[in-house]
Design a protein around this motif. Sequence first.
Motif, PDB file in Angstrom:
ATOM      1  N   LYS A  15     -65.746  14.055  34.223  1.00  0.00           N
ATOM      2  CA  LYS A  15     -64.490  13.334  34.454  1.00  0.00           C
ATOM      3  C   LYS A  15     -63.942  12.697  33.187  1.00  0.00           C
ATOM      4  O   LYS A  15     -62.742  12.505  33.063  1.00  0.00           O
ATOM      5  CB  LYS A  15     -64.726  12.266  35.525  1.00  0.00           C
ATOM      6  CG  LYS A  15     -63.527  11.428  35.838  1.00  0.00           C
ATOM      7  CD  LYS A  15     -63.286  11.299  37.291  1.00  0.00           C
ATOM      8  CE  LYS A  15     -62.153  10.334  37.531  1.00  0.00           C
ATOM      9  NZ  LYS A  15     -61.252  10.722  38.520  1.00  0.00           N
ATOM     10  N   ASN A  29     -69.526  12.970  37.777  1.00  0.00           N
ATOM     11  CA  ASN A  29     -69.783  12.556  39.152  1.00  0.00           C
ATOM     12  C   ASN A  29     -70.160  13.777  39.972  1.00  0.00           C
ATOM     13  O   ASN A  29     -69.679  14.885  39.743  1.00  0.00           O
ATOM     14  CB  ASN A  29     -68.590  11.812  39.759  1.00  0.00           C
ATOM     15  CG  ASN A  29     -67.389  12.686  40.009  1.00  0.00           C
ATOM     16  OD1 ASN A  29     -66.688  13.052  39.075  1.00  0.00           O
ATOM     17  ND2 ASN A  29     -67.145  13.016  41.260  1.00  0.00           N
ATOM     18  N   LEU A  34     -72.176   8.600  40.379  1.00  0.00           N
ATOM     19  CA  LEU A  34     -71.476   8.548  39.106  1.00  0.00           C
ATOM     20  C   LEU A  34     -72.507   8.260  38.029  1.00  0.00           C
ATOM     21  O   LEU A  34     -73.361   7.391  38.203  1.00  0.00           O
ATOM     22  CB  LEU A  34     -70.427   7.444  39.162  1.00  0.00           C
ATOM     23  CG  LEU A  34     -69.630   7.190  37.896  1.00  0.00           C
ATOM     24  CD1 LEU A  34     -68.197   6.871  38.253  1.00  0.00           C
ATOM     25  CD2 LEU A  34     -70.226   6.062  37.093  1.00  0.00           C
ATOM     26  N   PRO A  59     -63.450   9.923  43.254  1.00  0.00           N
ATOM     27  CA  PRO A  59     -62.983  11.000  42.367  1.00  0.00           C
ATOM     28  C   PRO A  59     -61.516  11.388  42.566  1.00  0.00           C
ATOM     29  O   PRO A  59     -60.919  12.009  41.702  1.00  0.00           O
ATOM     30  CB  PRO A  59     -63.887  12.186  42.721  1.00  0.00           C
ATOM     31  CG  PRO A  59     -65.063  11.599  43.406  1.00  0.00           C
ATOM     32  CD  PRO A  59     -64.569  10.357  44.084  1.00  0.00           C
TER      33      PRO A  59
END
Length: 161
Positions: A15, A29, A34, A59
């Motif tokens: 991410k 994640n 995470l 997310p």
Amino acid sequence: MWEKNVDIHGGSNIKWLEYKNGQVFLLTNYLENLTITAYDIHTGSANWEIKRTISDLWPTYKLTPAFYNDILLLPLDNTIEYIYNETGELKDIYADDDIEQLFYFNEYSVQNNNILFAVEDIDYEYYLVNIDTKDKINSGELIGKQPQLSIWNNNIFFDIS
């Protein structure tokens, strides 16, 4: 750079990736997990790693960490953690009982010693908070179906959505 295998779960979503002070920070994640890992830029070795449990909605929101001095600000579902860059240790947490879900937080949220972020409850709202004292300076409703926090100019915020 270096060539080194990085242990990331096969289904993980990368991410966020950022460099600061000799470290590469990687946020991934997977399902409701995470992970942030800080790698030494010279050796590729992991300096530290933290794991947090997140909701399945996390997310889908526009949430990425931001740096402030020697702190990594990590937006979670309804709190913001203050993590030391060098060690990964938790320094502090910003929490407000009125925040149901953080909606928007990124590197542009940090302005001087303040953070500006959006939350989703029944409506979208913005919060302006002093990072050091954690005092809420201002808050209010954001108009729009999915507002975006966009730009600061001379300490004036413009919502272009």
